[in-house]
Every structure is written in C-alpha cells, then in structure tokens.
Design a protein around this motif. Structure first.
Motif, PDB file in Angstrom:
ATOM      1  N   ASP A   1       0.354  -1.136   0.099  1.00  0.00           N
ATOM      2  CA  ASP A   1      -0.068   0.514  -0.376  1.00  0.00           C
ATOM      3  C   ASP A   1       1.023   1.385  -0.195  1.00  0.00           C
ATOM      4  OD1 ASP A   1      -2.487   0.986  -0.458  1.00  0.00           O
ATOM      5  OD2 ASP A   1      -2.250   1.651   1.927  1.00  0.00           O
TER       6      ASP A   1
ATOM      7  N   HIS B   1      -3.486  -3.294   1.794  1.00  0.00           N
ATOM      8  CA  HIS B   1      -5.239  -3.081   2.213  1.00  0.00           C
ATOM      9  C   HIS B   1      -5.315  -4.064   0.668  1.00  0.00           C
ATOM     10  CE1 HIS B   1      -8.016  -0.138   1.425  1.00  0.00           C
ATOM     11  NE2 HIS B   1      -8.156  -1.434   1.577  1.00  0.00           N
TER      12      HIS B   1
ATOM     13  N   ASP C   1      -8.773  -3.725  -1.302  1.00  0.00           N
ATOM     14  CA  ASP C   1      -9.903  -3.250  -1.048  1.00  0.00           C
ATOM     15  C   ASP C   1     -11.172  -4.066  -1.606  1.00  0.00           C
ATOM     16  OD1 ASP C   1     -11.123  -0.578  -0.908  1.00  0.00           O
ATOM     17  OD2 ASP C   1     -11.479  -0.536  -3.130  1.00  0.00           O
TER      18      ASP C   1
ATOM     19  N   LEU D   1      -7.103  -5.125   6.235  1.00  0.00           N
ATOM     20  CA  LEU D   1      -6.341  -4.268   6.429  1.00  0.00           C
ATOM     21  C   LEU D   1      -5.293  -4.218   7.618  1.00  0.00           C
ATOM     22  CD1 LEU D   1      -5.001  -1.330   5.658  1.00  0.00           C
ATOM     23  CD2 LEU D   1      -6.592  -0.164   7.882  1.00  0.00           C
TER      24      LEU D   1
ATOM     25  N   LYS E   1      -6.863   3.983   7.628  1.00  0.00           N
ATOM     26  CA  LYS E   1      -5.441   3.586   7.139  1.00  0.00           C
ATOM     27  C   LYS E   1      -4.835   4.583   8.725  1.00  0.00           C
ATOM     28  CE  LYS E   1      -6.381   2.514   2.628  1.00  0.00           C
ATOM     29  NZ  LYS E   1      -5.442   2.423   1.283  1.00  0.00           N
TER      30      LYS E   1
END
Length: 259
Positions: free
Chosen positions: A4, A115, A117, A141, A170
């Motif tokens: 990420d 991460h 999604d 995450l 985050k």
C-alpha cells in the motif's frame, strides 16, 4: 506484491503523528475510541493473552469498517497467529500457514501496510482471496507492528463490506498499531520476566534437593545441576524442574547423570 502507498523506503510506516493535518479527517467517534484504546492497553500486570485480546477488541471498536481482527507475530522466519476476534481469522491464518502465502504473512515479514479493497478482484493471493470471500470477508487491512528495530508482526483487520477502509481508517490504524505494538512488547517483557522468576524459583528448589541429599553448598549444588544439564543435553531449568518435582533427574536415553 505491491504494498500500500505511504510507506518509507525501508518498508516501515511514516510516524503516525508526523502529519497532524491528516488526523483532522477523524471524527469525534474515532478520537473517543482511540482515547479508550490508549487507556485500555496500559493495564498494570496484564498477562500476554489478555493484552492481545484487549488489542483486538479495541481495534474493532476504534477502526471504522473493522468487523473482525487477528494479531500475528513473526519470529525466526515463522508466521505465528496469536489471537483472533471473529470466526474468519483462524481459518484464514491456518490457510496462510499451510500455503506460506498471504497478506498477513507479507505484512508481518516485510513490515508494510497491505490494503485489500475487494477480495473478489484482488489477484495477489488467489487462494486466500477465494477463501476470504467464502467466509464473508470482502476487504482487509494489515498493519505492521514494530518498536525501534524489533519487528513484532502485524495486526489484521477484516471487513464484510468492500472498500471498508478509507484514508481516515488507515491513518487511525497506523496510530493504533503504534500503541498496540508498544503494549504487546511491554506484555512480552512482563511475560519473559515472570518466566525468569519461575525458572529461578524451580532452580532454587532443585538446589535445595541437592544440598539436602549431598550436604553441599548452594554453589556446589548449582554446579551439579549444570553438569547434569550438559550430560543430558537439556536446559538447566528442565533438569531442575524434574529434580524439584520427583527428586530424580530426567531420564534421557544414553545419558545417566550421577544421582
């Protein structure tokens, strides 16, 4: 693997408080949860298991979108799940241990934030993603846990909804992970200290047995224990534990220490 964005060149996260403007996106609910989190993690004489569960329960409360959580250690090149909240993390941890591949392993080993999604479309870990979707997990995450030069592992957050973790989540996760890592390290040190005390006690008991039986000094009794440890190829504490409990040395094939 493509980590990420927002990582330093060495793979570590930038200091969570280095950009205070970024924290303005957090609402009152998140800040309140973080305040509760920071206070709950510093519990006097907290045992390691209790601390890990406190970390995970606080994470699901503090971080928007997190429905389930897992905390993993990475030591000696081995991925070692430690505690979980929810039904999906144990199964997904077991799969990663079996295949040696997955986001939690990569985040723990490489100390990068990962991460996902949408698990249904992510192509980095196909087997993991397919199993996650089957278990109702659609976003993840993974945040590294580290203190100074010690790489402890990772915190993994699981969400039922796709796109569950926005930028505010985050940032909060990064700040949270800092507190979680410090609490975990503190608990580990307390656990190691207690083990050291227990070892000292059992060695003292074993020395008492040798002193009584052979009429020797404490130093001489400890020398006898060390000699038996070397001959049996066992740790002194293992030899002492057997001697304190049974009055006899452990029996090891091919090795017969003096009584």
């Amino acid at each position: 693997m493509t980590p990420d964005s927002g990582n330093n060149s060495d793979g570590r996260q930038p200091a969570a408080l280095s950009d205070l403007d970024g924290l303005r996106a957090l609402g009152e609910t998140e800040f309140t949860a973080l305040d509760v989190l920071c206070r709950s993690l510093h519990v006097t004489n907290a045992d390691l298991e209790g601390t890990l569960l406190a970390i995970l329960n606080a994470a699901t409360a503090a971080i928007s979108g997190a429905d389930q959580a897992g905390l993993n250690l990475f030591a000696g090149g081995r991925f070692e799940p430690q505690a979980t909240v929810g039904s999906a993390p144990p199964a997904l941890d077991a799969l990663q241990q079996h295949t040696g591949s997955g986001p939690c392993i990569d985040a723990s080993r490489d100390q990068v934030r990962i991460h996902i999604d949408d698990c249904a479309t992510d192509q980095r870990w196909p087997k993991f993603a397919a199993e996650a979707v089957r278990l109702g997990i659609h976003a993840m995450l993974c945040v590294p846990l580290w203190v100074d030069d010690r790489r402890l592992g990772s915190l993994s957050l699981y969400a039922r909804a796709t796109g569950a973790f926005d930028d505010a989540a985050k940032r909060l996760a990064d700040l949270y992970a800092t507190h979680g890592a410090l609490a975990l390290l503190e608990a580990q040190r307390a656990d190691q200290f207690q083990r050291a005390i227990d070892s000292r006690d059992v060695i003292g008991q074993a020395k008492g047995v040798r002193m009584e039986r052979h009429r020797v000094t404490a130093d001489q009794a400890f020398t006898l224990l060390k000699g038996a440890s070397q001959k049996l190829n066992l740790k002194v504490t293992e030899v002492a534990r057997s001697l304190a409990a049974t009055g006899e040395f452990p029996r090891v094939h091919g090795a017969t220490p003096s009584p």
